[in-house]
Write an enzyme that holds these catalytic residues in place. Structure first.
Site, PDB file in Angstrom:
ATOM      1  N   LEU A   1     -16.796  12.266   7.864  1.00 10.08           N
ATOM      2  CA  LEU A   1     -16.828  12.184   6.399  1.00 10.08           C
ATOM      3  C   LEU A   1     -17.623  10.973   5.926  1.00 10.08           C
ATOM      4  O   LEU A   1     -17.690   9.950   6.603  1.00 10.08           O
ATOM      5  CB  LEU A   1     -15.415  12.161   5.818  1.00 10.08           C
ATOM      6  CG  LEU A   1     -14.457  11.024   6.139  1.00 10.08           C
ATOM      7  CD1 LEU A   1     -14.722   9.791   5.287  1.00 10.08           C
ATOM      8  CD2 LEU A   1     -13.039  11.497   5.926  1.00 10.08           C
TER       9      LEU A   1
ATOM     10  N   GLY B   1     -25.962   0.318   4.819  1.00 15.71           N
ATOM     11  CA  GLY B   1     -24.885  -0.662   4.926  1.00 15.71           C
ATOM     12  C   GLY B   1     -23.611   0.108   5.176  1.00 15.71           C
ATOM     13  O   GLY B   1     -23.653   1.245   5.641  1.00 15.71           O
TER      14      GLY B   1
ATOM     15  N   LYS C   1       0.828  -1.197   0.000  1.00 13.55           N
ATOM     16  CA  LYS C   1       0.000   0.000   0.000  1.00 13.55           C
ATOM     17  C   LYS C   1       0.874   1.263   0.000  1.00 13.55           C
ATOM     18  O   LYS C   1       0.629   2.221  -0.728  1.00 13.55           O
ATOM     19  CB  LYS C   1      -0.830  -0.023   1.289  1.00 13.55           C
ATOM     20  CG  LYS C   1      -2.228   0.491   1.168  1.00 13.55           C
ATOM     21  CD  LYS C   1      -2.910   0.191   2.495  1.00 13.55           C
ATOM     22  CE  LYS C   1      -4.298   0.712   2.555  1.00 13.55           C
ATOM     23  NZ  LYS C   1      -4.861   0.575   3.904  1.00 13.55           N
TER      24      LYS C   1
ATOM     25  N   CYS D   1     -19.727   1.644   8.861  1.00 13.79           N
ATOM     26  CA  CYS D   1     -19.855   2.520  10.041  1.00 13.79           C
ATOM     27  C   CYS D   1     -21.147   2.318  10.827  1.00 13.79           C
ATOM     28  O   CYS D   1     -21.109   2.079  12.027  1.00 13.79           O
ATOM     29  CB  CYS D   1     -19.760   3.971   9.600  1.00 13.79           C
ATOM     30  SG  CYS D   1     -18.257   4.294   8.684  1.00 13.79           S
TER      31      CYS D   1
ATOM     32  N   LYS E   1     -21.574  -1.122  12.624  1.00 10.79           N
ATOM     33  CA  LYS E   1     -20.539  -1.310  13.650  1.00 10.79           C
ATOM     34  C   LYS E   1     -20.762  -0.349  14.826  1.00 10.79           C
ATOM     35  O   LYS E   1     -20.701  -0.744  15.987  1.00 10.79           O
ATOM     36  CB  LYS E   1     -19.174  -1.048  13.011  1.00 10.79           C
ATOM     37  CG  LYS E   1     -18.010  -1.068  13.954  1.00 10.79           C
ATOM     38  CD  LYS E   1     -16.694  -1.126  13.194  1.00 10.79           C
ATOM     39  CE  LYS E   1     -16.246   0.231  12.679  1.00 10.79           C
ATOM     40  NZ  LYS E   1     -15.697   1.115  13.709  1.00 10.79           N
TER      41      LYS E   1
ATOM     42  N   GLY F   1     -35.522   3.098   1.315  1.00 10.10           N
ATOM     43  CA  GLY F   1     -34.982   2.100   0.390  1.00 10.10           C
ATOM     44  C   GLY F   1     -34.652   0.827   1.125  1.00 10.10           C
ATOM     45  O   GLY F   1     -35.291   0.496   2.128  1.00 10.10           O
TER      46      GLY F   1
ATOM     47  N   ARG G   1     -18.014  -3.326   2.418  1.00 10.85           N
ATOM     48  CA  ARG G   1     -18.252  -3.767   3.796  1.00 10.85           C
ATOM     49  C   ARG G   1     -19.729  -3.612   4.158  1.00 10.85           C
ATOM     50  O   ARG G   1     -20.319  -2.564   3.950  1.00 10.85           O
ATOM     51  CB  ARG G   1     -17.353  -2.980   4.764  1.00 10.85           C
ATOM     52  CG  ARG G   1     -15.896  -3.416   4.660  1.00 10.85           C
ATOM     53  CD  ARG G   1     -14.999  -2.558   5.504  1.00 10.85           C
ATOM     54  NE  ARG G   1     -14.871  -1.209   4.962  1.00 10.85           N
ATOM     55  CZ  ARG G   1     -14.179  -0.243   5.546  1.00 10.85           C
ATOM     56  NH1 ARG G   1     -13.563  -0.472   6.685  1.00 10.85           N
ATOM     57  NH2 ARG G   1     -14.093   0.956   4.993  1.00 10.85           N
TER      58      ARG G   1
HETATM   59  C1  UGA Z   1     -21.415   7.535   7.674  1.00  6.79           C
HETATM   60  C2  UGA Z   1     -21.783   8.925   8.200  1.00  6.79           C
HETATM   61  O1  UGA Z   1     -22.734   9.540   7.321  1.00  6.79           O
HETATM   62  C3  UGA Z   1     -20.544   9.814   8.313  1.00  6.79           C
HETATM   63  O2  UGA Z   1     -20.887  11.071   8.895  1.00  6.79           O
HETATM   64  C4  UGA Z   1     -19.496   9.117   9.191  1.00  6.79           C
HETATM   65  O3  UGA Z   1     -18.296   9.851   9.261  1.00  6.79           O
HETATM   66  C5  UGA Z   1     -19.189   7.730   8.614  1.00  6.79           C
HETATM   67  O4  UGA Z   1     -20.406   6.970   8.527  1.00  6.79           O
HETATM   68  C6  UGA Z   1     -18.200   7.059   9.524  1.00  6.79           C
HETATM   69  O5  UGA Z   1     -18.548   6.829  10.685  1.00  6.79           O
HETATM   70  O6  UGA Z   1     -17.058   6.860   9.123  1.00  6.79           O
HETATM   71  P1  UGA Z   1     -20.864   6.486   5.268  1.00  6.79           P
HETATM   72  O7  UGA Z   1     -21.184   5.188   5.926  1.00  6.79           O
HETATM   73  O8  UGA Z   1     -19.593   6.630   4.523  1.00  6.79           O
HETATM   74  O9  UGA Z   1     -20.896   7.687   6.359  1.00  6.79           O
HETATM   75  O10 UGA Z   1     -22.016   6.833   4.209  1.00  6.79           O
HETATM   76  P2  UGA Z   1     -23.504   7.411   4.336  1.00  6.79           P
HETATM   77  O11 UGA Z   1     -23.688   8.409   3.264  1.00  6.79           O
HETATM   78  O12 UGA Z   1     -23.822   7.842   5.704  1.00  6.79           O
HETATM   79  O13 UGA Z   1     -24.384   6.137   3.942  1.00  6.79           O
HETATM   80  C7  UGA Z   1     -24.504   5.014   4.812  1.00  6.79           C
HETATM   81  C8  UGA Z   1     -25.587   4.087   4.300  1.00  6.79           C
HETATM   82  O14 UGA Z   1     -26.873   4.680   4.500  1.00  6.79           O
HETATM   83  C9  UGA Z   1     -25.495   3.771   2.806  1.00  6.79           C
HETATM   84  O15 UGA Z   1     -25.739   2.402   2.616  1.00  6.79           O
HETATM   85  C10 UGA Z   1     -26.599   4.621   2.199  1.00  6.79           C
HETATM   86  O16 UGA Z   1     -27.111   4.048   1.016  1.00  6.79           O
HETATM   87  C11 UGA Z   1     -27.631   4.598   3.309  1.00  6.79           C
HETATM   88  N1  UGA Z   1     -28.564   5.745   3.279  1.00  6.79           N
HETATM   89  C12 UGA Z   1     -28.106   7.010   3.437  1.00  6.79           C
HETATM   90  C13 UGA Z   1     -29.923   5.517   3.119  1.00  6.79           C
HETATM   91  O17 UGA Z   1     -30.381   4.346   2.982  1.00  6.79           O
HETATM   92  N2  UGA Z   1     -30.783   6.582   3.123  1.00  6.79           N
HETATM   93  C14 UGA Z   1     -30.348   7.854   3.288  1.00  6.79           C
HETATM   94  O18 UGA Z   1     -31.203   8.782   3.291  1.00  6.79           O
HETATM   95  C15 UGA Z   1     -28.978   8.085   3.443  1.00  6.79           C
END
Ligand code: UGA
Length: 453
Positions: free
Chosen positions: A157, A279, A35, A282, A285, A275, A349
């Site tokens: 983020l 997943g 990496k 984050c 977990k 929807g 993941r």
């Molecule tokens: C999430 C948080 O949004 C971040 O603020 C945080 O920093 C991050 O976890 C972390 O702890 O590292 P992330 O998992 O990258 O970010 O992505 P998201 O945009 O939050 O989406 C998470 C899941 O929720 C995805 O599967 C997405 O499709 C789903 N989702 C999101 C929905 O089903 N509906 C929504 O309205 C928004």
């Protein structure tokens, strides 16, 4: 400032590239030599929009090494951004955190150093990290004195928009029980707080962002803010998904409900996208971890528990809908559009597609899948999945009995429906993210179904 970052995953690498582009000298530490070699040559090991181009831009200000001795003694700030995967009981596996803290202690310099937990760590980890560093220093026959401050600077983020979120956050949270540590971190982030940096190419500053809020707290509050934020966002999504189920039954449209409640500023429009549920690495977990921590204090966390149950149920509902449409799944060919847990990432993941595909295979269905970006990673990480990958989304539809849109990649919104729908054996399309144009699909002859209307 001299900044060292332990761990070059999503959080570590994005933070490193962002801080380097603000003018800090950044050293990234990782145990994975292959990496590091990729990174030294300007290649990002993960797919994240703008990351590779910005990495190349700031490469002269970055160093990549596996040596703590080269990274720690001169550092003003050391970020720990190592993985903290879930153990079967919901607790986080802290072996990488332990190793990082001990190695930092073994190589600590003589000047004041702020050690920052950037990984999502269990509440109380800050104190634990400090004690590990202290032990390592003392094991070297030295005394730590007041040379370190352990702080928490949780990351908010989102994958797919990681750099936008890093340069233009809603807020920065820093927690420490030491005022000098808080002062140093405030200085480190001043260009972000004041928005005084020149926006990197391709990442323009959003309009109406004159400055960014800074939340300064004690160490434990900052740690809990991270869990509370992810638990709240997960709950918000599960809330709208529960309403979606009711909307289907009573003949309402959840998209109107989301708009109708989201425009109330107290509720807010974001994260009300119904929807197949959440997943990723984050939400699952972190909700498991906060429940597990609360259990130690005799608290049930029923709301967060319910949010998790609703989310698992969303995946099961996909199977129920397919069984309702196809009656028998055995021998049927079902296509999954999208493998990544969300668009604009190749992260698999806890991706809903994996779970849905596995359940279909268990019931005897043939599963085809496509993803514009994540297929290479999928082949490597899930070679035994039994999924048949198709090179194009169009091929997925050939003689299929049903297609489920799992990940709302932009390119799936504008497929040539008139051409591909007639190629299906049974033109049933389940839009798991409510992102397709229903009218266009019906016109092409599809039996279209969304979630919650
Ligand atoms: C999430 C948080 O949004 C971040 O603020 C945080 O920093 C991050 O976890 C972390 O702890 O590292 P992330 O998992 O990258 O970010 O992505 P998201 O945009 O939050 O989406 C998470 C899941 O929720 C995805 O599967 C997405 O499709 C789903 N989702 C999101 C929905 O089903 N509906 C929504 O309205 C928004």
């Amino acid at each position: 400032m001299n900044v060292s970052i332990i761990g070059t995953g999503y959080v570590g690498l994005t933070t490193g590239v962002m801080l380097a582009s603000l003018g800090h000298a950044v050293t990234c530490v990782d145990i994975d030599e292959s990496k590091l070699e990729l990174l030294r040559n300007g290649h990002s090991p993960i797919f994240e929009p703008h990351l590779e181009s910005l990495l190349n831009h700031v490469l002269p200000q970055m160093r990549f090494t596996s040596s703590y001795a080269a990274a720690i003694p001169q550092a003003d700030v050391v970020f720990i951004a190592v993985g903290t995967p879930s153990l079967p009981d919901g607790n986080s596996d802290l072996k990488y955190l332990r190793a990082a803290a001990t190695s930092i202690g073994q190589h600590l310099g003589t000047d004041f150093t702020v050690v920052v937990n950037k990984s999502t760590v269990p509440i109380g980890s800050g104190n634990w990290v400090e004690s590990l560093i202290r032990d390592a220093v003392e094991a070297n026959g030295d005394r730590i004195g007041d040379r370190i401050c352990v702080a928490s600077n949780p990351e908010f983020l989102k994958e797919g928009t990681a750099l936008e979120d890093s340069f233009y956050p809603d807020r920065i949270v820093i927690g420490a029980d030491n005022s000098l540590g808080l002062e140093i971190l405030t200085k480190l982030y001043t260009p972000i707080l004041e928005q005084s940096f020149t926006p990197p190419e391709g990442l323009p500053r959003p309009k109406n962002l004159p400055s960014v809020a800074l939340v300064k707290t004690d160490l434990t509050s900052a740690e809990l803010i991270k869990y509370a934020a992810n638990a709240f966002l997960s709950t918000k999504i599960s809330f709208i998904n529960e309403i979606a189920e009711l909307a289907e039954k009573v003949g309402a449209d959840v998209r109107f409900i989301a708009e109708g409640i989201g425009l109330d500023a107290r509720i807010g429009r974001r994260f009300l996208q119904a929807g197949i549920g959440w997943g990723g690495s984050c939400f699952g977990k972190d909700t498991a971890a906060i429940i597990s921590t609360a259990r130690e204090y005799g608290i049930g966390m029923e709301i967060i528990q319910a949010a998790r149950e609703v989310n698992f149920r969303q995946r099961a509902r996909v199977i129920e809908k397919l069984m309702f449409e196809l009656k028998i799944l055995k021998g049927k060919t079902i296509g999954l559009l999208g493998l990544a847990f969300k668009p604009n990432t190749d992260d698999l993941r806890d991706a809903p597609a994996l779970d849905i595909g596995r359940r279909l295979i268990e019931r005897g269905a043939r599963v085809r899948a496509h993803d514009p970006i994540a297929m290479n990673r999928f082949k490597f990480e899930h070679s035994d999945s039994g999924f048949h990958l198709t090179e194009s989304p169009e091929t997925l539809f050939e003689d299929a009995d049903a297609v489920v849109l799992v990940t709302e990649w932009q390119q799936y919104r504008s497929l040539g429906w008139n051409d591909i729908v007639p190629r299906m054996k049974n033109p049933y399309i389940l839009d798991g993210r409510n992102c397709l144009d229903r009218a266009l699909l019906l016109e092409a002859g599809a039996k279209y179904e969304g979630i919650g209307f």
